[in-house]
Motif scaffolding. Structure first.
Motif, PDB file in Angstrom:
ATOM      1  N   GLY A   1      -1.939  -4.787 -10.781  1.00 39.59           N
ATOM      2  CA  GLY A   1      -1.663  -3.372 -10.980  1.00 39.59           C
ATOM      3  C   GLY A   1      -2.264  -2.498  -9.906  1.00 39.59           C
ATOM      4  O   GLY A   1      -2.566  -2.962  -8.810  1.00 39.59           O
ATOM      5  N   MET A   2      -2.440  -1.228 -10.243  1.00 43.31           N
ATOM      6  CA  MET A   2      -2.935  -0.255  -9.263  1.00 43.31           C
ATOM      7  C   MET A   2      -4.426  -0.468  -9.005  1.00 43.31           C
ATOM      8  O   MET A   2      -5.243  -0.374  -9.910  1.00 43.31           O
ATOM      9  CB  MET A   2      -2.693   1.154  -9.797  1.00 43.31           C
ATOM     10  CG  MET A   2      -3.028   2.242  -8.809  1.00 43.31           C
ATOM     11  SD  MET A   2      -1.724   2.483  -7.594  1.00 43.31           S
ATOM     12  CE  MET A   2      -0.908   3.931  -8.290  1.00 43.31           C
ATOM     13  N   ILE A   3      -4.763  -0.749  -7.771  1.00 43.77           N
ATOM     14  CA  ILE A   3      -6.161  -0.946  -7.409  1.00 43.77           C
ATOM     15  C   ILE A   3      -6.628   0.286  -6.634  1.00 43.77           C
ATOM     16  O   ILE A   3      -6.011   0.668  -5.645  1.00 43.77           O
ATOM     17  CB  ILE A   3      -6.344  -2.218  -6.547  1.00 43.77           C
ATOM     18  CG1 ILE A   3      -5.727  -3.426  -7.273  1.00 43.77           C
ATOM     19  CG2 ILE A   3      -7.804  -2.460  -6.225  1.00 43.77           C
ATOM     20  CD1 ILE A   3      -5.809  -4.722  -6.489  1.00 43.77           C
ATOM     21  N   PRO A   4      -7.709   0.929  -7.105  1.00 44.88           N
ATOM     22  CA  PRO A   4      -8.170   2.141  -6.420  1.00 44.88           C
ATOM     23  C   PRO A   4      -8.882   1.800  -5.105  1.00 44.88           C
ATOM     24  O   PRO A   4      -9.413   0.700  -4.957  1.00 44.88           O
ATOM     25  CB  PRO A   4      -9.154   2.758  -7.425  1.00 44.88           C
ATOM     26  CG  PRO A   4      -9.657   1.604  -8.221  1.00 44.88           C
ATOM     27  CD  PRO A   4      -8.523   0.598  -8.279  1.00 44.88           C
ATOM     28  N   PRO A   5      -8.892   2.741  -4.171  1.00 46.00           N
ATOM     29  CA  PRO A   5      -9.489   2.449  -2.860  1.00 46.00           C
ATOM     30  C   PRO A   5     -10.961   2.051  -2.934  1.00 46.00           C
ATOM     31  O   PRO A   5     -11.427   1.256  -2.115  1.00 46.00           O
ATOM     32  CB  PRO A   5      -9.317   3.757  -2.081  1.00 46.00           C
ATOM     33  CG  PRO A   5      -8.970   4.793  -3.089  1.00 46.00           C
ATOM     34  CD  PRO A   5      -8.339   4.093  -4.225  1.00 46.00           C
TER      35      PRO A   5
ATOM     36  N   ARG B   1      -3.521   3.924  -1.958  1.00 46.23           N
ATOM     37  CA  ARG B   1      -3.448   3.172  -3.215  1.00 46.23           C
ATOM     38  C   ARG B   1      -2.825   1.819  -2.949  1.00 46.23           C
ATOM     39  O   ARG B   1      -1.954   1.695  -2.094  1.00 46.23           O
ATOM     40  CB  ARG B   1      -2.576   3.904  -4.249  1.00 46.23           C
ATOM     41  CG  ARG B   1      -3.316   4.932  -5.095  1.00 46.23           C
ATOM     42  CD  ARG B   1      -3.277   6.287  -4.482  1.00 46.23           C
ATOM     43  NE  ARG B   1      -4.031   7.284  -5.225  1.00 46.23           N
ATOM     44  CZ  ARG B   1      -5.344   7.524  -5.036  1.00 46.23           C
ATOM     45  NH1 ARG B   1      -6.052   6.826  -4.171  1.00 46.23           N
ATOM     46  NH2 ARG B   1      -5.963   8.458  -5.736  1.00 46.23           N
ATOM     47  N   TRP B   2      -3.258   0.842  -3.740  1.00 50.91           N
ATOM     48  CA  TRP B   2      -2.715  -0.509  -3.605  1.00 50.91           C
ATOM     49  C   TRP B   2      -2.037  -0.896  -4.913  1.00 50.91           C
ATOM     50  O   TRP B   2      -2.708  -1.056  -5.920  1.00 50.91           O
ATOM     51  CB  TRP B   2      -3.839  -1.489  -3.265  1.00 50.91           C
ATOM     52  CG  TRP B   2      -3.388  -2.923  -3.104  1.00 50.91           C
ATOM     53  CD1 TRP B   2      -2.129  -3.414  -3.139  1.00 50.91           C
ATOM     54  CD2 TRP B   2      -4.248  -4.042  -2.880  1.00 50.91           C
ATOM     55  NE1 TRP B   2      -2.123  -4.767  -2.945  1.00 50.91           N
ATOM     56  CE2 TRP B   2      -3.416  -5.185  -2.777  1.00 50.91           C
ATOM     57  CE3 TRP B   2      -5.628  -4.189  -2.742  1.00 50.91           C
ATOM     58  CZ2 TRP B   2      -3.936  -6.451  -2.569  1.00 50.91           C
ATOM     59  CZ3 TRP B   2      -6.149  -5.462  -2.531  1.00 50.91           C
ATOM     60  CH2 TRP B   2      -5.292  -6.580  -2.435  1.00 50.91           C
ATOM     61  N   GLN B   3      -0.714  -1.029  -4.857  1.00 57.47           N
ATOM     62  CA  GLN B   3       0.037  -1.472  -6.034  1.00 57.47           C
ATOM     63  C   GLN B   3       0.137  -2.988  -5.963  1.00 57.47           C
ATOM     64  O   GLN B   3       1.020  -3.539  -5.308  1.00 57.47           O
ATOM     65  CB  GLN B   3       1.421  -0.808  -6.046  1.00 57.47           C
ATOM     66  CG  GLN B   3       2.205  -1.015  -7.323  1.00 57.47           C
ATOM     67  CD  GLN B   3       1.490  -0.464  -8.557  1.00 57.47           C
ATOM     68  OE1 GLN B   3       1.130   0.704  -8.594  1.00 57.47           O
ATOM     69  NE2 GLN B   3       1.263  -1.315  -9.561  1.00 57.47           N
ATOM     70  N   HIS B   4      -0.804  -3.656  -6.642  1.00 54.29           N
ATOM     71  CA  HIS B   4      -0.850  -5.113  -6.590  1.00 54.29           C
ATOM     72  C   HIS B   4       0.141  -5.694  -7.592  1.00 54.29           C
ATOM     73  O   HIS B   4       0.161  -5.267  -8.747  1.00 54.29           O
ATOM     74  CB  HIS B   4      -2.272  -5.594  -6.909  1.00 54.29           C
ATOM     75  CG  HIS B   4      -2.511  -7.039  -6.607  1.00 54.29           C
ATOM     76  ND1 HIS B   4      -1.991  -8.046  -7.374  1.00 54.29           N
ATOM     77  CD2 HIS B   4      -3.205  -7.638  -5.612  1.00 54.29           C
ATOM     78  CE1 HIS B   4      -2.358  -9.210  -6.854  1.00 54.29           C
ATOM     79  NE2 HIS B   4      -3.098  -8.992  -5.794  1.00 54.29           N
ATOM     80  N   PRO B   5       0.970  -6.660  -7.161  1.00 57.95           N
ATOM     81  CA  PRO B   5       2.010  -7.175  -8.065  1.00 57.95           C
ATOM     82  C   PRO B   5       1.433  -7.804  -9.337  1.00 57.95           C
ATOM     83  O   PRO B   5       2.067  -7.737 -10.390  1.00 57.95           O
ATOM     84  CB  PRO B   5       2.752  -8.219  -7.211  1.00 57.95           C
ATOM     85  CG  PRO B   5       1.908  -8.441  -6.003  1.00 57.95           C
ATOM     86  CD  PRO B   5       1.030  -7.246  -5.828  1.00 57.95           C
TER      87      PRO B   5
ATOM     88  N   LEU C   1       0.855  -1.180   0.000  1.00 58.04           N
ATOM     89  CA  LEU C   1       0.000   0.000   0.000  1.00 58.04           C
ATOM     90  C   LEU C   1       0.893   1.233   0.000  1.00 58.04           C
ATOM     91  O   LEU C   1       2.027   1.201   0.479  1.00 58.04           O
ATOM     92  CB  LEU C   1      -0.899   0.023   1.237  1.00 58.04           C
ATOM     93  CG  LEU C   1      -1.854  -1.155   1.400  1.00 58.04           C
ATOM     94  CD1 LEU C   1      -2.692  -0.983   2.655  1.00 58.04           C
ATOM     95  CD2 LEU C   1      -2.741  -1.318   0.182  1.00 58.04           C
ATOM     96  N   THR C   2       0.356   2.296  -0.575  1.00 60.10           N
ATOM     97  CA  THR C   2       1.093   3.542  -0.559  1.00 60.10           C
ATOM     98  C   THR C   2       0.091   4.681  -0.410  1.00 60.10           C
ATOM     99  O   THR C   2      -1.096   4.497  -0.645  1.00 60.10           O
ATOM    100  CB  THR C   2       1.939   3.687  -1.845  1.00 60.10           C
ATOM    101  OG1 THR C   2       2.710   4.868  -1.764  1.00 60.10           O
ATOM    102  CG2 THR C   2       1.082   3.721  -3.084  1.00 60.10           C
TER     103      THR C   2
END
Ligand code: C2E
Ligand code: MG
Ligand code: MG
Ligand code: MG
Length: 282
Positions: A70-74, A63-67, A40-41
């Motif tokens: 990709g970027m998953i919005p809240p 924000r969640w940078q899923h490996p 998370l960032t």
């Protein structure tokens, strides 16, 4: 035969259900892992004085940078976190990270979103106060953003928690104002410092349209009650001019900046008039 097809249909639904449960389970496992492993960032969106000259605060947005995905919005994982009992650890991570990163930004407010489930947790206030103390963050610099949903279920408990929070010097903003259930009486009863007019009201606004009348009324009401008024989702110079004319105090939106990494906030705070070019172009 009917009985048979019924059983087949049941089997079909059951397998669909298993699939979505597996999916949910996977997200749950991944989210737990993400919290524990810094996937998370936080990005921060500037909140700007109504003349556009000064950054007066930032809102932390997770924000969640899923490996793999990709970027998953809240909007896609906050609800799952709430459902699966992960909102408290997630929120503690967010507050701790936000306070740690924002400590270096002197003289501006840090706004952090609070989920209704997190807010109703019996240790909510104690957790917030502990995190502020442990990160050595100035409580007067912190503002928690609540939605109207926190007010409806147990108004007495909500009121008590809010008084407690304020007694520690932390500010309270009512987020997404105008979209919830709350009657105007709530605004008088609950001790908010600020309302944030929801961006849906600005979305299709023309200065003569119905949304404009609503926005004008909300700003007027907020001011009359002695609250600070922030408009969310400001995207155009025309909206900016209108919001300035009707007496909003603060603006937040893509016209000025989307949510950006902390290092970009460092850069913006180092500038004399960070949005001068944007305003000159408008
Ligand atoms: P919010 O608190 O109302 O945050 C504002 C959202 O509007 C953010 O979306 C922001 O990027 C977006 N936004 C800001 N300006 C504009 C604009 O000019 N145009 C448009 N189209 N959008 C704009 P985001 O970051 O995707 O967050 C969505 C929601 O997720 C937030 O709404 C908040 O309810 C929730 N959220 C985000 N971070 C957290 C968190 O750390 N904890 C909790 N509990 N909820 C969070
Ligand atoms: Mg918010
Ligand atoms: Mg909002
Ligand atoms: Mg919103």
């Amino acid at each position: 035969e009917a009985k048979n097809s019924g059983r087949n249909r049941y089997a079909f639904f059951e397998s669909q259900m298993n699939r979505s449960m597996q999916l949910k389970r996977m997200v749950e496992d991944d989210l737990r892992h993400a919290i524990d492993n810094d996937q998370l960032t936080l990005h921060y969106q500037p909140q700007v004085s109504v003349d556009g000259s000064t950054i007066v605060g930032v809102e932390a947005l997770v924000r969640w940078q899923h490996p793999a995905h990709g970027m998953i919005p809240p909007s896609d994982f906050i609800a799952i976190a709430e459902e699966r009992g992960l909102i408290v650890p997630l929120s503690e991570w967010v507050l701790r990270r936000a306070c740690t990163e924002a400590r270096r930004w002197k003289g501006i407010r840090l706004a952090v979103n609070v989920s209704p489930i997190q807010f109703r947790h019996k240790d909510f206030v104690a957790n917030v106060i502990r995190t502020i103390a442990e990160t050595d963050f100035d409580p007067a610099q912190l503002e928690l953003e609540l939605t109207e949903g926190v007010l409806i279920e147990d108004a007495d408990a909500a009121e008590a928690a809010m008084m407690d929070i304020r007694a520690h010097g932390v500010g309270l903003a009512l987020d997404d104002f105008g979209t919830g259930y709350s009657s105007l009486i709530y605004l008088r009863r609950f001790a908010f410092d600020k309302i944030k007019i929801d961006r849906t009201f600005l979305e299709y606004m023309e200065s003569t349209g119905e949304s404009a009348i609503l926005v004008h009324s909300m700003a007027h009401l907020g001011r009359a009650l002695g609250l600070r008024v922030c408009a969310e989702g400001v995207e155009t110079a025309e909206q900016h001019r209108f919001l300035q004319a009707i007496g909003c105090h603060e603006l937040q939106g893509f016209l000025f900046s989307k949510a950006v990494p902390a290092t970009e906030i460092d850069r913006l705070l180092g500038l004399d008039n960070p949005f001068a070019e944007i305003l000159a172009a408008a």
